[in-house]
Design a protein around this motif. Structure first.
Motif, PDB file in Angstrom:
ATOM      1  N   LYS A   9       0.633  -1.065  -0.208  1.00 39.26           N
ATOM      2  CA  LYS A   9       0.096   0.035   0.017  1.00 39.26           C
ATOM      3  C   LYS A   9       0.929   1.299   0.090  1.00 39.26           C
ATOM      4  N   TYR A  49     -12.340  -2.011  -3.547  1.00 38.01           N
ATOM      5  CA  TYR A  49     -12.657  -2.327  -2.247  1.00 38.01           C
ATOM      6  C   TYR A  49     -14.336  -2.214  -2.019  1.00 38.01           C
ATOM      7  N   HIS A  52     -16.465  -2.893   0.807  1.00 40.60           N
ATOM      8  CA  HIS A  52     -16.655  -2.354   2.119  1.00 40.60           C
ATOM      9  C   HIS A  52     -17.525  -0.741   1.730  1.00 40.60           C
ATOM     10  N   PHE A  57     -15.520   3.921   7.107  1.00 43.16           N
ATOM     11  CA  PHE A  57     -13.829   4.176   6.680  1.00 43.16           C
ATOM     12  C   PHE A  57     -13.820   4.100   5.203  1.00 43.16           C
ATOM     13  N   GLU A  60     -12.209   7.137   3.232  1.00 44.71           N
ATOM     14  CA  GLU A  60     -10.759   7.225   3.827  1.00 44.71           C
ATOM     15  C   GLU A  60     -10.063   6.232   3.207  1.00 44.71           C
ATOM     16  N   ARG A  85      -2.092 -14.464   4.342  1.00 50.32           N
ATOM     17  CA  ARG A  85      -3.108 -13.679   5.327  1.00 50.32           C
ATOM     18  C   ARG A  85      -2.107 -13.839   6.731  1.00 50.32           C
ATOM     19  N   MET A  88       0.745 -11.623   6.660  1.00 59.37           N
ATOM     20  CA  MET A  88       0.498 -10.187   6.840  1.00 59.37           C
ATOM     21  C   MET A  88       0.233  -9.685   8.155  1.00 59.37           C
ATOM     22  N   THR A  91      -5.488  -7.250  10.759  1.00 51.63           N
ATOM     23  CA  THR A  91      -5.674  -5.873   9.913  1.00 51.63           C
ATOM     24  C   THR A  91      -5.324  -4.913  10.691  1.00 51.63           C
ATOM     25  N   ARG A 102       2.439  -6.625   9.205  1.00 53.89           N
ATOM     26  CA  ARG A 102       1.721  -5.581   9.833  1.00 53.89           C
ATOM     27  C   ARG A 102       2.202  -5.004  11.223  1.00 53.89           C
ATOM     28  N   VAL A 109      -4.533   0.887  11.429  1.00 51.94           N
ATOM     29  CA  VAL A 109      -5.399   0.128  10.953  1.00 51.94           C
ATOM     30  C   VAL A 109      -5.745   0.585   9.597  1.00 51.94           C
ATOM     31  N   ASN A 112      -2.284   0.026   6.667  1.00 49.42           N
ATOM     32  CA  ASN A 112      -1.624  -1.250   6.992  1.00 49.42           C
ATOM     33  C   ASN A 112      -0.497  -2.035   6.287  1.00 49.42           C
ATOM     34  N   ALA A 114      -0.158  -3.771   3.757  1.00 49.89           N
ATOM     35  CA  ALA A 114      -0.352  -4.824   2.854  1.00 49.89           C
ATOM     36  C   ALA A 114      -1.885  -5.145   2.662  1.00 49.89           C
ATOM     37  N   GLY A 116      -3.870  -8.763   1.089  1.00 57.48           N
ATOM     38  CA  GLY A 116      -3.836 -10.282   0.486  1.00 57.48           C
ATOM     39  C   GLY A 116      -5.414 -10.639   0.317  1.00 57.48           C
TER      40      GLY A 116
HETATM   41  P1  ATP Z   1      -7.059  -6.222   3.044  1.00 55.18           P
HETATM   42  O1  ATP Z   1      -8.644  -6.212   2.550  1.00 55.18           O
HETATM   43  O2  ATP Z   1      -6.584  -4.595   2.968  1.00 55.18           O
HETATM   44  O3  ATP Z   1      -6.059  -7.060   2.976  1.00 55.18           O
HETATM   45  P2  ATP Z   1      -8.229  -7.159   5.497  1.00 55.18           P
HETATM   46  O4  ATP Z   1      -8.620  -8.158   4.701  1.00 55.18           O
HETATM   47  O5  ATP Z   1      -7.387  -7.370   6.807  1.00 55.18           O
HETATM   48  O6  ATP Z   1      -7.357  -6.013   4.773  1.00 55.18           O
HETATM   49  P3  ATP Z   1     -10.710  -5.607   5.794  1.00 55.18           P
HETATM   50  O7  ATP Z   1     -11.875  -5.870   6.813  1.00 55.18           O
HETATM   51  O8  ATP Z   1     -10.982  -6.235   4.126  1.00 55.18           O
HETATM   52  O9  ATP Z   1      -9.495  -6.082   6.201  1.00 55.18           O
HETATM   53  O10 ATP Z   1     -10.675  -4.020   5.535  1.00 55.18           O
HETATM   54  C1  ATP Z   1      -9.942  -3.574   4.308  1.00 55.18           C
HETATM   55  C2  ATP Z   1      -9.214  -2.422   4.684  1.00 55.18           C
HETATM   56  O11 ATP Z   1      -9.893  -1.415   5.167  1.00 55.18           O
HETATM   57  C3  ATP Z   1      -7.934  -2.669   5.759  1.00 55.18           C
HETATM   58  O12 ATP Z   1      -7.003  -3.363   5.108  1.00 55.18           O
HETATM   59  C4  ATP Z   1      -7.738  -1.358   6.362  1.00 55.18           C
HETATM   60  O13 ATP Z   1      -6.743  -0.556   5.433  1.00 55.18           O
HETATM   61  C5  ATP Z   1      -9.051  -0.588   6.082  1.00 55.18           C
HETATM   62  N1  ATP Z   1      -9.794  -0.788   7.241  1.00 55.18           N
HETATM   63  C6  ATP Z   1     -10.544  -1.608   7.915  1.00 55.18           C
HETATM   64  N2  ATP Z   1     -10.894  -1.391   9.205  1.00 55.18           N
HETATM   65  C7  ATP Z   1     -10.691  -0.092   9.299  1.00 55.18           C
HETATM   66  C8  ATP Z   1     -11.217   0.804  10.264  1.00 55.18           C
HETATM   67  N3  ATP Z   1     -11.794   0.496  11.511  1.00 55.18           N
HETATM   68  N4  ATP Z   1     -10.795   2.162  10.034  1.00 55.18           N
HETATM   69  C9  ATP Z   1      -9.971   2.519   9.082  1.00 55.18           C
HETATM   70  N5  ATP Z   1      -9.584   1.527   8.114  1.00 55.18           N
HETATM   71  C10 ATP Z   1      -9.824   0.423   7.979  1.00 55.18           C
END
Ligand code: ATP
Ligand code: MG
Length: 137
Positions: A9, A49, A52, A57, A60, A85, A88, A91, A102, A109, A112, A114, A116
């Protein structure tokens, strides 16, 4: 051999630590079979994404992912999806195990270090979003 999709990232490119992260990936037995440095467009980040988009978030997250270059990768190895996973870590870096990417490198958070893929289905979709077959060797 299984493949997974990875993103180093913008916090990783900003701090010039992509090589250090790659060293952790390779030491875990994963092979980087495709890699390129790109600027994600807003549209690409929103698509990537998309699951989400209702989360508080989301705005952001899209801002951050488009705030600087990222390195997109395809990683290959035995159980590559689960292995990466694990490599890494959680999260939230505050909850990440010792030695994980991480824990070693992530700042928060949100920033973070990377991404995956979390399933075989998503790995396929995510790889196809950024790579064509002939780029993966
Ligand atoms: P990624 O999808 O990036 O591999 P992850 O699967 O561990 O991460 P997800 O729940 O899919 O986590 O969330 C996607 C991304 O959204 C996170 O990696 C983080 O960058 C961001 N994120 C998740 N929760 C929060 C939070 N509470 N506040 C801010 N950013 C968040
Ligand atoms: Mg995720």
């Amino acid at each position: 051999r299984e493949q997974t999709f990875s993103i180093l990232k913008p916090d990783a490119t900003r701090r010039n630590i992509t090589g250090e992260v790659n060293a952790v990936i390779e030491k875990a037995g994963l092979r980087i079979v495709a890699q390129k440095r790109i600027l994600m467009s807003r549209k690409e980040a929103e698509t990537f994404y998309g699951v989400h988009k209702e989360r508080p978030f989301f705005g952001e997250l899209v801002e951050f992912m488009t705030s600087g270059p990222v390195v997109v990768q395809v990683l290959e190895g035995e159980n590559a999806i689960a292995t990466y996973r694990e490599v890494m870590g959680a999260t939230n870096p505050a909850n990440a195990a010792e030695g994980t990417i991480r824990k070693l490198f992530a700042e928060s958070v949100g920033e973070n270090t990377a991404h995956g893929s979390d399933s075989a289905e998503n790995a396929k979709i995510e790889i196809a979003q950024f790579f064509s077959g002939n780029e993966i060797v």
